[in-house]
Every structure is written in structure tokens, then in C-alpha cells.
Design an enzyme around this catalytic site. Structure first.
Site, PDB file in Angstrom:
ATOM      1  N   ILE A   1     -10.056   3.626  -3.610  1.00  0.00           N
ATOM      2  CA  ILE A   1      -9.277   3.759  -2.592  1.00  0.00           C
ATOM      3  C   ILE A   1      -8.448   5.074  -3.140  1.00  0.00           C
ATOM      4  O   ILE A   1      -7.593   5.508  -2.095  1.00  0.00           O
ATOM      5  CB  ILE A   1      -8.515   2.771  -1.814  1.00  0.00           C
ATOM      6  CG1 ILE A   1      -7.658   2.103  -2.991  1.00  0.00           C
ATOM      7  CG2 ILE A   1      -9.477   1.635  -1.408  1.00  0.00           C
ATOM      8  CD1 ILE A   1      -6.745   1.019  -2.435  1.00  0.00           C
TER       9      ILE A   1
ATOM     10  N   ALA B   1     -15.758   6.302 -19.880  1.00  0.00           N
ATOM     11  CA  ALA B   1     -16.258   7.030 -18.947  1.00  0.00           C
ATOM     12  C   ALA B   1     -15.809   8.552 -19.373  1.00  0.00           C
ATOM     13  O   ALA B   1     -16.606   9.401 -19.188  1.00  0.00           O
ATOM     14  CB  ALA B   1     -15.967   6.574 -17.488  1.00  0.00           C
TER      15      ALA B   1
ATOM     16  N   HIS C   1     -14.600   1.793   0.650  1.00  0.00           N
ATOM     17  CA  HIS C   1     -13.673   0.564   0.897  1.00  0.00           C
ATOM     18  C   HIS C   1     -12.305   1.264   1.357  1.00  0.00           C
ATOM     19  O   HIS C   1     -11.302   0.691   1.246  1.00  0.00           O
ATOM     20  CB  HIS C   1     -13.401   0.008  -0.482  1.00  0.00           C
ATOM     21  CG  HIS C   1     -14.579  -0.971  -0.981  1.00  0.00           C
ATOM     22  ND1 HIS C   1     -14.438  -1.388  -2.215  1.00  0.00           N
ATOM     23  CD2 HIS C   1     -15.547  -1.395  -0.441  1.00  0.00           C
ATOM     24  CE1 HIS C   1     -15.518  -2.129  -2.251  1.00  0.00           C
ATOM     25  NE2 HIS C   1     -16.113  -2.267  -1.072  1.00  0.00           N
TER      26      HIS C   1
ATOM     27  N   GLN D   1     -15.937   2.853  -4.588  1.00  0.00           N
ATOM     28  CA  GLN D   1     -15.533   1.581  -4.160  1.00  0.00           C
ATOM     29  C   GLN D   1     -13.841   1.842  -4.467  1.00  0.00           C
ATOM     30  O   GLN D   1     -13.034   0.971  -3.896  1.00  0.00           O
ATOM     31  CB  GLN D   1     -15.894   0.377  -5.226  1.00  0.00           C
ATOM     32  CG  GLN D   1     -17.262   0.216  -5.013  1.00  0.00           C
ATOM     33  CD  GLN D   1     -17.764  -0.932  -5.869  1.00  0.00           C
ATOM     34  OE1 GLN D   1     -18.057  -0.484  -7.193  1.00  0.00           O
ATOM     35  NE2 GLN D   1     -17.872  -2.122  -5.690  1.00  0.00           N
TER      36      GLN D   1
ATOM     37  N   TYR E   1       0.857  -1.207   0.107  1.00  0.00           N
ATOM     38  CA  TYR E   1       0.031  -0.028  -0.126  1.00  0.00           C
ATOM     39  C   TYR E   1       0.831   1.293   0.132  1.00  0.00           C
ATOM     40  O   TYR E   1       0.522   2.326  -0.486  1.00  0.00           O
ATOM     41  CB  TYR E   1      -0.985  -0.114   1.380  1.00  0.00           C
ATOM     42  CG  TYR E   1      -2.079  -0.964   0.833  1.00  0.00           C
ATOM     43  CD1 TYR E   1      -3.039  -0.747   0.249  1.00  0.00           C
ATOM     44  CD2 TYR E   1      -2.050  -2.419   1.515  1.00  0.00           C
ATOM     45  CE1 TYR E   1      -4.284  -1.803  -0.094  1.00  0.00           C
ATOM     46  CE2 TYR E   1      -2.931  -3.323   1.210  1.00  0.00           C
ATOM     47  CZ  TYR E   1      -4.090  -3.119   0.388  1.00  0.00           C
ATOM     48  OH  TYR E   1      -5.031  -4.018   0.181  1.00  0.00           O
TER      49      TYR E   1
END
Length: 244
Positions: A94, A220, A110, A92, A56
Site C-alpha cells: 500500500i 531483492a 490492496h 500487494q 493509517y
């Protein structure tokens, strides 16, 4: 069709992927070259907390190399210019691309890369540097920090708040989601029970596609800005009837 007031928007990995953030749902089952079981489950953290912290840390640093795309910016524009009610983004993801794109009313169900969670006192703290097992909680002073991420097998954040937003909504948009991960995948069914319209934006149909009132396919970064412009101009989604 009833007047549109409050808009609830669910976003998934697809919207961030267009900014260069890879989705963990790769064909080989790996997320950034790691097994999801090793870096996105409580069991993986127990087995090797150092690996999880390093994983992370790398994702957090990578945020400096990406920027919001036109879809993020369009949703921020919608929030700013929509005068008939509220606009809430439930993500959703992060990453912080919605905030950097200009959105303010964002719910991270999340968790967030730029937050740290203390296992001892439960504090959620803004965090932009590397973390490790030796990192100290700014609130209680204990070395009990873990990434502030909702892993598989854990309960998503802010579910009561999200349920409240859905119950007060009058239009639901889903952008870049697979329709696989629950409870988010079930939001459209909640919307159907409440009786207001929904629109799916995706490259291809999701597993929940048949539950949506309308579907818009394409990137998108192209489809969302066009939709937002038309919605702000007309105040309705009647223009989608002509496309379906």
C-alpha cells in the site's frame, strides 16, 4: 522456451521491507504494535474508526522517511527498457515506493495509503493529509471517508485487469511474497495453467515455491537488479538454467 513478451510482476511486503517498511506478518501477530484484527478488518473499523484513521495516518506520514531501494528502481528500469512487450507491476503493498522508484504501470490490488475511499459515493481520491471521521469527501461532501485499503475479508481491487494481464503474459515474477494471502498466492498456479515460466525472488522459499519454474534467493535489492540486467541483455531467462 517461448519468446518472452509481456512480463507480469507480483510484489509483496518483502520488497518494501528492504526500504524500512515493516511487514504485518510478524511472529507476535501484531502490525505496528496493533492487532491485525483491529486495524485491517471491516469489523475493526466499525469498532473503533478513530483508531483505524490514526493508524493509517501514521503509516502515511512514515512514507516520508523511506525511499525506494534498488529492487524498485530495477523494475522501473525493466519497464522503461523492455521493448518486446509490456511490463506490469501488480503489488500487494500500500506504499508508493514503486511509483517513486520510477514505475508507471502499477496496479495496487490492496489499495493505497495516499488514497481515500468514500463509503457514500464510492469515490477514490488522492489523499496525502491526515484523515478522520470528520473528513469530508471532495466528491460528494459527505463525512463518510475511510482508508482506501483492502482489508481482510474484502475483495482486492482490479481483479479483472489482473486476470487479463496474466492471460496475456509470457513471464511471471514474484518478489518478496509469502505465498499465504489469496488471491495473489494463486497467481502462479494460473500462470502454470497458461504454460509460461515463473520466477520467485525471496529470502527463503514461500509456501508456493514448488509451483515456480525457478527460484532466486537473497535480498531483492541485490537479486532483482542482477536479474533485470541479464534479462535486458539476453532477452531470455536461459541463464537461470545454469544456476538451478
Amino acid at each position: 522456451m517461448a519468446e518472452i513478451r509481456n512480463i507480469v510482476i507480483l510484489t509483496g511486503a518483502g520488497i518494501s521491507q528492504e526500504s524500512g517498511i515493516p511487514t504485518f506478518r510478524s511472529e507476535d501477530g501484531l502490525w505496528e504494535q496493533h492487532r491485525v484484527e483491529d486495524v485491517a478488518t471491516p469489523e475493526g473499523y466499525i469498532r473503533d474508526p478513530d483508531l483505524v484513521h490514526r493508524f493509517y495516518n501514521r503509516l502515511r506520514k512514515n512514507l516520508d522517511n523511506v525511499k525506494p531501494n534498488p529492487a524498485h528502481e530495477a523494475l522501473a528500469r525493466l519497464e522503461k527498457e523492455w521493448r518486446r512487450g509490456s511490463v506490469t507491476v501488480v503489488t500487494q503493498n500500500i506504499d508508493d515506493l514503486h511509483e517513486r522508484g520510477g514505475s508507471k504501470n502499477v496496479i495496487h490490488m490492496h489499495g493505497e495509503l495516499k488514497s481515500i475511499l468514500c463509503k457514500e459515493c464510492g469515490a477514490h481520491t488522492r489523499w496525502e493529509q491526515d484523515s478522520s471521521e470528520d473528513s469530508v469527501c471532495p466528491v460528494c461532501g459527505k463525512k463518510e471517508l475511510r482508508p482506501d485499503i483492502v482489508w481482510f475479508g474484502e475483495m482486492p481491487y482490479f481483479m479483472e485487469e489482473i486476470d487479463s494481464c496474466l492471460s496475456r503474459g509470457s513471464l511471471f515474477l514474484s518478489i518478496g511474497t509469502s505465498g499465504v494471502v489469496y488471491p495473489a498466492a494463486g497467481f502462479v498456479r494460473t500462470v502454470n495453467r497458461l504454460g509460461y515460466p515463473s520466477v520467485e525472488f525471496n529470502l527463503t522459499p514461500s509456501l508456493q515455491n514448488s509451483s515456480f519454474t525457478y527460484s532466486v534467493y537473497g535480498k531483492a535489492g541485490v537479486t532483482v537488479p542482477d536479474f533485470v540486467s541479464r534479462l535486458l541483455e539476453s532477452g531470455s531467462i536461459d541463464f537461470l538454467k545454469k544456476q538451478s
